[in-house]
Design an enzyme around this catalytic site. Structure first.
Site, mmCIF file in Angstrom:
data_model
loop_
_atom_site.group_PDB
_atom_site.id
_atom_site.type_symbol
_atom_site.label_atom_id
_atom_site.label_comp_id
_atom_site.label_asym_id
_atom_site.label_seq_id
_atom_site.Cartn_x
_atom_site.Cartn_y
_atom_site.Cartn_z
ATOM 1 N N THR A 43 0.812 -1.203 0.000
ATOM 2 C CA THR A 43 0.000 0.000 0.000
ATOM 3 C C THR A 43 0.858 1.271 0.000
ATOM 4 O O THR A 43 0.505 2.282 -0.595
ATOM 5 C CB THR A 43 -0.914 -0.022 1.242
ATOM 6 N N ALA A 49 0.206 9.913 -2.297
ATOM 7 C CA ALA A 49 1.408 10.640 -1.871
ATOM 8 C C ALA A 49 1.067 11.972 -1.213
ATOM 9 O O ALA A 49 1.772 12.962 -1.367
ATOM 10 C CB ALA A 49 2.366 10.835 -3.051
ATOM 11 N N HIS A 52 -2.258 14.478 4.434
ATOM 12 C CA HIS A 52 -3.588 15.056 4.656
ATOM 13 C C HIS A 52 -3.593 15.996 5.858
ATOM 14 O O HIS A 52 -2.856 15.802 6.813
ATOM 15 C CB HIS A 52 -4.604 13.931 4.888
ATOM 16 N N ARG A 336 -5.851 -0.220 -0.774
ATOM 17 C CA ARG A 336 -5.968 0.296 0.586
ATOM 18 C C ARG A 336 -6.381 -0.862 1.490
ATOM 19 O O ARG A 336 -7.188 -1.700 1.094
ATOM 20 C CB ARG A 336 -7.028 1.376 0.669
ATOM 21 N N ILE A 361 -4.653 0.168 8.273
ATOM 22 C CA ILE A 361 -3.975 1.439 7.993
ATOM 23 C C ILE A 361 -4.216 1.806 6.530
ATOM 24 O O ILE A 361 -3.429 1.503 5.634
ATOM 25 C CB ILE A 361 -2.457 1.350 8.302
ATOM 26 N N SER A 363 -5.875 5.232 4.021
ATOM 27 C CA SER A 363 -5.769 6.685 4.074
ATOM 28 C C SER A 363 -6.480 7.206 5.319
ATOM 29 O O SER A 363 -7.588 6.755 5.608
ATOM 30 C CB SER A 363 -6.404 7.290 2.830
ATOM 31 N N CYS A 425 19.974 7.663 -16.378
ATOM 32 C CA CYS A 425 18.576 7.915 -16.733
ATOM 33 C C CYS A 425 18.479 9.330 -17.275
ATOM 34 O O CYS A 425 18.660 10.292 -16.544
ATOM 35 C CB CYS A 425 17.674 7.735 -15.515
ATOM 36 N N CYS A 467 17.444 3.438 -19.593
ATOM 37 C CA CYS A 467 18.317 3.144 -18.463
ATOM 38 C C CYS A 467 18.264 1.693 -18.013
ATOM 39 O O CYS A 467 19.142 1.250 -17.277
ATOM 40 C CB CYS A 467 18.045 4.087 -17.296
#
Lengths: 518, 440
Positions: A43, A49, A52, A336, A361, A363, A425, A467
């Site tokens: 998760t 990302a 909150h 999630r 656990i 969001s 890269c 790469c």
């Protein structure tokens, strides 16, 4: 492999890593165990990302408390552990005057949760703040404490810091059963190409391969941070069963340079019609849209669907009509760990002493992670009467990013190590120096994805086209394994099916691939 | 050395592939003296080095060469002429201005290039002219947004080509190829020759994006089916590709339900288009065409930034390397003239846009200064669809000046028309040039 620990943490995601890092402040013998090849594989790897603000948690819940606390801790932690975090603020859009009462209620809930700085902004100000937000938005809640974070960076940083403070890590090792014993627990584990990291605090960290097969590990205390599998682990020892539903969220990520279409994270006010899709810049200047929410029985069901991706693109346009979906470079899905009661389950089990759940656990789990670690640590350290370890060092330096250096610093760096002048890269401008560091540092990468998640090599617009061969060659050389054993992200994800006839007859030595450019 | 103490070159060429090599040779032969080529790889030749199949050079040398052989001819000429190059050198930044600290420089047209290399570290140099020759990259899976898992075993055709031909590695044993671009077709044959089974090549369009000869020599000769109007609609396998689902698509390229067919395979190769690599160009303020994703250029192959030229696949994706060499030679010559003349092609002379009419997706160049057009100008373009029994027509204002019959025109093949400089200059009140496809 040593067979007995004070604590075994199951799961090397962001929760497990945070618990490990906090507990490494104490004189405890700790092992983190994960069925995947690396940290941050479940998760923690595929989510929004987002840090909150805590506005949308139900007041009085553990979620609300740990979200607000995690948000507070994020900034100092990002400095201590050198991972990327930006408090860009977030906006929750209201598209309909009829929804105003709901907007007001959400605002008041945020106040109740202790979220600082909340403010309702009207259309004119909203569009001044975010000119690309849809004209249909009539108002919004401004949450100045909202932020964005680099989830891999955070997870890896916490794990590395735990490791250098003495915590051991064991990957490609799944827990198949747990027996309660008089003085703790016996974990049955199954290993497939397992890798054990030990002695991170000795200056000579050790990476070793373990034989395939079944084994047992004994421990006084278990911390269950197994993400979507936390119910299975919990139910191995407890008669009070819990149930976790994998809830799939699909996302699309756009090329770098698209991230300035919005400055803050744009949410849609949840309505009876749905929870909405967010549009957010990422910490590296991409634009991310998503997620959907589809329950699936498959705990490994991280596939995207045409329907899901279409939904994401369509709903994102409600907030930001000009979302440049033509510049999508990849799409992905995460699961999630949705617990039936939609609450974090953190604490010692009533019927299993010293077995501590860190379950459900979902969001705002990423945001809460620092607070989850703090809470679990205080429970576990208390139960074990642990003594603080005076040698604990809470700071960690990440991989040097030459792009962040000025010309003089970069010149110095290249003089010290010319590998920082060799670009591997092209899209993300990642040098050989960074990739070598990612592979050779404590708890370093040993898969292609491991390198990618530590350096961003392969995360750019060509998605690893250029790469891949070079990164594989570096993995082969530095780990001393043949090209044919290099995987994308675990034992079954071999990148090659063999060598060409000519190559296999002319060279068999590990790491010799004909592609060396020294 | 200029005032800031930085090395100065008349012409710096970014990229030492086929375009950069031909541009350098031509610039030198046109009288430019101080030329430097910057190449990020360990040797000159660019992508040709991994193209070990033959078929290169039919136009240029009237014989069939392999990629490395074709490159070798240019590389030996390059060395004969004593042109400088830096290998393993990555250009980090290009600015169409003098370096900071050198604002007092008398030459307002100076460019600053920042590069890094193991041997030299971080270096800034200046140039009178720059030729962009960075080539292109492949479109990845993400650009198609194909749903499914993200397992190992999905490669672009060019990455697979490098793995097989340079690294000696086999990316897979049972292969499906999505997209019928030339590299995909070439890799269908290459993988087959290495003992892999290529099950099918799926192409979403009703026609192939590759050259006819490659379809014959790489697919037909090996019995590999080309599925036109088909695409991959699902990728199965979480760790390694286990199967792909191929569906037929309708005229709007949407999958037709009920046509799904599963192909058990361990590898999916993608040959779904190439994109010019213009990050440096954008950073220097060069105007980019939304159609080609390459710079907008004049007849001199000069971009919107005076003294910055472009050629080869960074400008627009070519079908044959011979045309890359030819175009790059023109860019090299024009850059040499720019250095000698000290001024840009044509801010003070009339400029005529080249418009794209029916069937023509773009043209290179996209505008022409007739005064600077010299004897003749080659207009290169691609069509947007397959046209049979048609004609390529050129109009100056409203009058048609050329009509070239064609039996078949396909998007996979680059087209060209040659314009006479004299004709452009003598045409009264020329305001537009138009290229279009008309029925025969």
């Amino acid at each position: 492999m040593q067979n007995s620990y004070d604590i075994v943490i199951i799961g090397a995601g962001v929760s497990g890593a945070s618990c490990a890092r906090e507990l490494s402040r104490y004189r405890l013998n700790i092992l983190v165990i994960d069925k995947e090849a690396d940290v941050c594989c479940g998760t923690s790897k595929a989510n929004s990302a987002i840090v909150h603000s805590g506005i949308d948690c139900k007041p009085g819940t553990l979620m609300a408390k740990l979200n607000v606390r995690g948000n507070e801790l994020m900034e100092p932690l990002s400095r201590e552990l050198d991972f990327e975090f930006d408090r860009n603020g977030s906006l929750i859009l209201c598209f309909d005057e009829e929804d105003r009462p709901r907007l007001q209620a959400l605002y008041e809930q945020g106040i109740e949760n202790g979220v600082p700085g909340l403010r309702i902004v009207e259309s004119e100000e909203l569009h001044r703040m975010e000119p690309n937000v849809s004209d249909d938005a009539v108002a919004a809640i401004w949450c100045p404490t909202g932020g964005i974070v680099w989830p891999f960076g955070m997870n890896i940083a916490m794990a590395e810091n735990a490791f250098t403070n003495g915590v051991s890590f064991c990957f490609n090792t799944g827990v198949t059963g747990i027996d309660k014993e008089e003085d703790g627990y016996c974990l049955h584990v199954k290993r497939s190409k397992a890798i054990l990291w030990t002695d991170g605090n000795t200056g000579e960290p050790l990476r070793s391969s373990l034989p395939d097969g079944e084994d047992t590990v004994r421990t006084r205390c278990v911390i269950n941070a197994a993400g979507v599998y936390a119910d299975q682990i919990h139910n191995m020892v407890s008669s009070h069963k819990i149930h976790i539903t994998p809830r799939r969220g699909e996302y699309c990520l756009m090329d770098k340079g698209t991230g300035d279409i919005v400055h803050s994270t744009i949410f849609q006010l949840p309505t009876p019609k749905g929870k909405g899709i967010l549009v957010t810049p990422t910490i590296h200047g991409n634009l991310l849209i998503g997620p959907t929410a589809t329950d699936t029985p498959d705990k490994e069901g991280t596939c995207t669907t045409q329907e899901g991706l279409d939904t994401v693109m369509q709903k994102a346009r409600l907030s930001v009509p000009s979302v440049p979906t033509r510049q999508i470079i990849t799409s992905f899905a995460g699961l999630r760990a949705h617990e039936d009661g939609h609450e974090f389950l953190i604490g010692e089990l009533q019927d299993a002493p010293l077995f501590i759940d860190c379950a459900g656990i979902e969001s705002p789990g990423l945001t809460s992670a620092p607070a989850i670690g703090e809470m679990v640590c205080s429970i576990a350290a208390g139960l074990l009467n642990a003594e603080p370890d005076p040698s604990f060092n809470g700071t960690r330096k990440g991989i040097i990013d030459p792009k962040k250096l000025d010309a003089d610093e970069l010149s110095d760096l290249i003089r010290r190590d010319p590998a920082y002048a060799a670009m591997v890269c092209r899209c993300e401008m990642v040098t050989e120096g960074e990739i070598i560091d990612a592979i050779t540092r404590p708890l370093g990468a040993h898969t292609l994805d491991g390198v990618k998640q530590r350096t961003r090599a392969g995360m750019g617009r060509c998605q690893a086209g250029f790469c891949t061969p070079k990164t594989m060659e570096l993995l082969s050389r530095l780990l001393g394994i043949p090209m044919t054993e290099i995987t994308k992200n675990g034992p079954d994800s071999l990148l090659l099916t063999g060598m060409t006839d000519k190559a296999s007859s002319s060279c068999a030595a590990p790491g010799v691939s004909g592609g060396d450019n020294e | 050395m200029n005032k800031a103490g930085l090395s100065y070159y008349d012409i710096v060429i970014i990229g030492g592939g086929p375009a950069g090599l031909a541009a350098a040779i031509s610039a030198k032969e046109s009288g430019a003296d101080s030329i430097l080529v910057l190449e990020r790889d360990r040797e000159l030749g660019g992508i040709l080095n991994q193209c070990i199949h033959n078929g290169f050079g039919l136009h240029t040398f009237k014989e069939e060469l392999t990629g490395p052989e074709y490159a070798a001819r240019f590389i030996s000429r390059f060395h004969e002429l004593g042109i400088d190059c830096r290998l393993n050198t990555m250009v980090l930044d290009l600015k169409a201005e003098a370096p900071s600290g050198d604002e007092g420089s008398s030459n307002g047209c100076i460019k600053t290039i920042t590069y890094s290399s193991r041997s030299e570290g971080l270096v800034q140099i200046t140039a009178g002219a720059v030729i962009l020759a960075m080539g292109c990259r492949e479109r990845p899976r993400g650009a198609l947004n194909t749903p499914g898992y993200r397992p190992a075993g999905i490669y672009t055709a060019g990455t697979a080509q490098r793995l097989v031909n340079i690294e000696g590695c086999m990316p897979g044993r049972r292969v499906v190829i999505l997209g019928s671009g030339d590299i995909g077709l070439i890799m269908a044959r290459r993988m087959t020759l290495e003992g892999a089974k290529v099950l099918a090549v799926a192409e979403v369009m009703p026609y192939s994006g590759g050259l006819k000869r490659n379809i014959v020599q790489c697919l037909d000769d090996y019995g590999i089916p080309l599925l036109l109007s088909h695409t991959v609609t699902e990728i199965k396998g979480k760790e390694r590709v286990e199967a792909v689902v191929i569906s037929e698509v309708d005229e709007n390229r949407r999958p037709v339900p009920g046509t799904e067919k599963e192909y058990e395979c361990d590898t999916l190769l993608l040959s779904v288009g190439l994109l010019p690599e213009n990050e440096l160009s954008r950073g220097a303020g060069v105007g980019i065409s939304p159609v080609t994703s390459g710079p907008v250029v004049s007849e001199s192959l000069e971009t919107s930034v005076p003294g910055v030229f472009a050629c080869g696949n960074v400008l627009h994706v070519h079908d044959l390397v011979d045309y890359v060499s030819e175009e790059a030679a023109a860019a090299g010559k024009r850059a040499a003239e720019y250095i000698k003349g000290g001024a840009s092609a044509g801010s003070d002379t009339p400029c005529v846009p080249v418009k794209t009419g029916n069937g023509v997706r773009y043209t290179v160049p996209s505008y022409i200064h007739p005064d600077k057009a010299g004897e003749r100008i080659t207009l290169r373009f691609r069509v947007g669809d397959v046209y049979r029994d048609c004609a390529i027509c050129v109009y100056l204002n409203d009058s048609r000046i050329a009509r070239k019959k064609a039996r078949i025109l396909a998007p996979g093949e680059m087209q060209e028309v040659i314009l006479s400089g004299d004709e452009l200059r003598s045409f009264p009140d020329l305001t537009e040039i138009k290229v279009c496809i008309e029925a025969n």
